[in-house]
Scaffold this active site. Structure first.
Site, PDB file in Angstrom:
ATOM      1  N   SER A 173      98.695 -54.254 -44.851  1.00  0.00           N
ATOM      2  CA  SER A 173      98.149 -52.926 -45.090  1.00  0.00           C
ATOM      3  C   SER A 173      96.629 -52.885 -44.906  1.00  0.00           C
ATOM      4  CB  SER A 173      98.573 -52.467 -46.489  1.00  0.00           C
ATOM      5  OG  SER A 173      98.276 -51.114 -46.686  1.00  0.00           O
ATOM      6  N   LYS A 175     102.341 -54.105 -41.885  1.00  0.00           N
ATOM      7  CA  LYS A 175     102.539 -52.831 -42.589  1.00  0.00           C
ATOM      8  C   LYS A 175     101.512 -51.827 -42.073  1.00  0.00           C
ATOM      9  CE  LYS A 175     102.654 -50.585 -47.121  1.00  0.00           C
ATOM     10  NZ  LYS A 175     101.568 -49.611 -46.926  1.00  0.00           N
ATOM     11  N   ASP A 195      89.712 -55.733 -32.765  1.00  0.00           N
ATOM     12  CA  ASP A 195      89.650 -54.777 -31.653  1.00  0.00           C
ATOM     13  C   ASP A 195      88.229 -54.538 -31.166  1.00  0.00           C
ATOM     14  OD1 ASP A 195      92.357 -54.598 -31.859  1.00  0.00           O
ATOM     15  OD2 ASP A 195      92.431 -52.472 -32.382  1.00  0.00           O
TER      16      ASP A 195
END
Length: 553
Positions: free
Chosen positions: A295, A320, A306
């Site tokens: 999460s 998740k 990224d």
């Protein structure tokens, strides 16, 4: 049996939220109204005609939980009595005595007192057994851990009395006053070596971002020539989205997209950007993750990966990618409902299980690797959606052998640590603490005095072989061979605690260090033997390799 109007109307409110009533009133109104009418008649009929007395509240709760379970594991009904647990998950605060309790066999034990809170100040220790609360007996055979935990909690300033059985069997009465307990998101930070700092982040409750920023500033003050940082998110299950954004912003410059959320409702479409200048925008960074990182942890790790802000080391994260919001209902009840999916800066959703597509039996499956889509990081490195965050540098950590797993599950490592700290002085520090050879021999004797047994894969396969031999009428021919094989396996198992000594000693040292120095001690005791941390250190000590990974070379 009286019909429970309160619980019925709780479901009336709950079902619209669960089926998207807010966003599609006109489309679904008839079906919702019809099914509510059917359910209401069914509920009244069961309460009035079922052969045994029913508990209307429990019956309704079972129906609510089953309905929400059919959606996903994270959409949950929260009763008035469970609101305190919800506040703890959000704020990290509760009113109590400041101790983790757990079950070991038929015993309810103090597993860990929080430093500086009432249980710790009263001298309670890990391994103490709770046998009474306010004069009422406590037994692990008859009570759930949650029930004991609830009795320990209460209003700030109220008193309670515990009856404790210590490791030597002595009974002790302990008077405590409940206090406001705040569980830190950052239980430890410090220098791993002369130039690399380390921060352990275990949660994303209120003020997690502030705690991380303070830790980094303190490390900078301690070592102005700080050359790298390890952020440890292993086994961090996540928490608040806003804290995840702030923690990522600690390393990511102002204005950058950290995460986007998208769902059915217009309000769920949001772009979360870094709102302030980064605390450390260029400091070399390694983030540790594993299968227990979920999460909010994955939001942070995904943004770092990224944007090529740091290197991810460890094992693939949980996967998740769902966002929950708390919606108020009536009678002080609430529902935690999945309202959106989140997407990392490259545009990927890392949700590993598609709960909307189930097998005929209702089971779900992980998205297969063949169906995962590729995305590109800022520097053009390939990353994938649909299965958690994959580390840039994977570190294989073998599973525990059956013997070691059994030692842990049966509490023998925990119990020996309790005995050890009661007979040994506190060591100088956690990192240099080492178990002596005679102490390990004492541990082996301790285990030998207990009813310790375990089953290996070899045991299971041997039993299956004996069954097959008997079914095919070969028992008379192979009895001696099977008996010899069984005896040989028993001899090999008798050496398991010596065969796996290195791992067992590591676990003992961690547990014993935790007793003397609390959680920071457990973390420090494992510094030199932690394979993932050691890989992070090798990476940060090799700037060229670090840059090559981020460049995709």
């Amino acid at each position: 049996m009286k019909f429970s109007r309160a619980t019925f109307w709780a479901l009336v409110i709950l079902i619209p939220f669960s089926f998207g009533f807010i966003t599609s009133v006109t489309d679904n109104f008839f079906e919702i109204s019809k099914n509510l009418d059917i359910f209401g008649h069914l509920y009244r009929e069961i309460n009035s005609t079922y052969v045994e007395d029913t508990d209307p509240e429990q019956l309704m709760r079972t129906g609510i939980d089953a309905m929400l379970q059919s959606l996903d594991p994270y959409t949950n009904f929260i009763s008035e009595g469970e609101a305190e647990d919800l506040r703890f998950l959000s704020t990290g605060q509760y009113a109590g005595v400041g101790a983790v309790v757990g079950r070991q066999g038929d015993r309810i034990l103090i597993m860990e007192p929080y430093r500086g809170y009432p249980a710790d100040e009263a001298g309670l220790q890990a391994g103490d057994e709770i046998v009474g609360i306010d004069g009422k007996p406590v037994s692990g055979a008859d009570m759930e851990v949650g029930e004991v935990r609830d009795r320990l909690r209460g209003k700030v300033g109220t008193d309670l009395s515990l009856t404790i059985r210590q490791a030597d069997g002595t009974l002790r009465e302990v008077a405590l006053t409940r206090a406001r307990i705040k569980v830190d998101n950052v239980p430890y930070y410090g220098m791993v070596d002369e130039h690399v700092g380390y921060v352990k982040l275990t949660g994303f409750t209120q003020d997690a971002g502030q705690e991380l920023e303070k830790a980094i500033r303190d490390l900078r003050q301690e070592q102005p020539d700080l050359q790298g940082l390890v952020l440890d998110l292993r086994n961090n299950p996540g928490g608040r989205l806003d804290e995840a954004v702030r923690i990522a912003n600690t390393f990511i410059p102002q204005g950058e997209v950290i995460v986007e959320t998208h769902g059915r409702m217009d309000a769920s479409h949001r772009v979360h950007r870094a709102q302030r200048a980064a605390v450390e925008e260029t400091l070399p960074l390694v983030v540790l993750i594993n299968q227990g990182s979920a999460s909010a942890s994955e939001i942070v790790a995904g943004a770092i990966q990224d944007l090529d802000r740091g290197v991810i080391v460890g094992r693939r994260s949980f996967g998740k990618g769902l966002v929950q919001n708390i919606r108020p209902l009536i009678y002080n009840t609430q529902v935690k409902v999945t309202t959106a999916k989140y997407y990392t800066p490259s545009g990927r959703c890392i949700q590993a299980i598609n709960y909307a597509e189930r097998h005929r039996d209702g089971s779900v499956h992980r998205i297969p690797d063949s169906l995962r889509t590729s995305f590109l990081t800022r520097n053009g490195r390939t990353v994938f959606d649909g299965g958690g965050i994959e580390p840039d540098v994977e570190v294989a950590v073998p599973e525990w052998p059956a013997a070691v797993e059994a030692l842990d599950v049966k509490g023998l490592i925990f119990d020996f640590a309790t005995r050890f700290v009661n007979s040994h002085p506190q060591p100088a520090d956690a990192r240099t603490f080492a178990l002596a050879e005679e102490d390990y021999e004492a541990f082996l004797a301790f285990v030998a005095s207990k009813p310790f047994s375990y089953e290996t894969q070899a045991d299971r396969e041997l039993q299956e072989l004996k069954k097959t031999v008997a079914e095919e009428a070969y028992s008379d021919l192979l009895t001696e061979e099977l008996t010899a094989l069984e005896a040989q396996l028993a001899r090999e198992k008798s050496q398991d605690l010596n065969r796996h000594k290195e791992l067992i000693v590591r676990l003992l040292e961690r547990e014993i260090a935790r007793r003397y120095f609390y959680m920071p001690g457990e973390i420090q005791a494992d510094f030199d033997e932690d394979p993932e941390l050691n890989e992070a250190l090798r990476l940060l000590r090799s700037p060229e390799r670090y840059r090559e990974i981020l460049a995709g070379r």
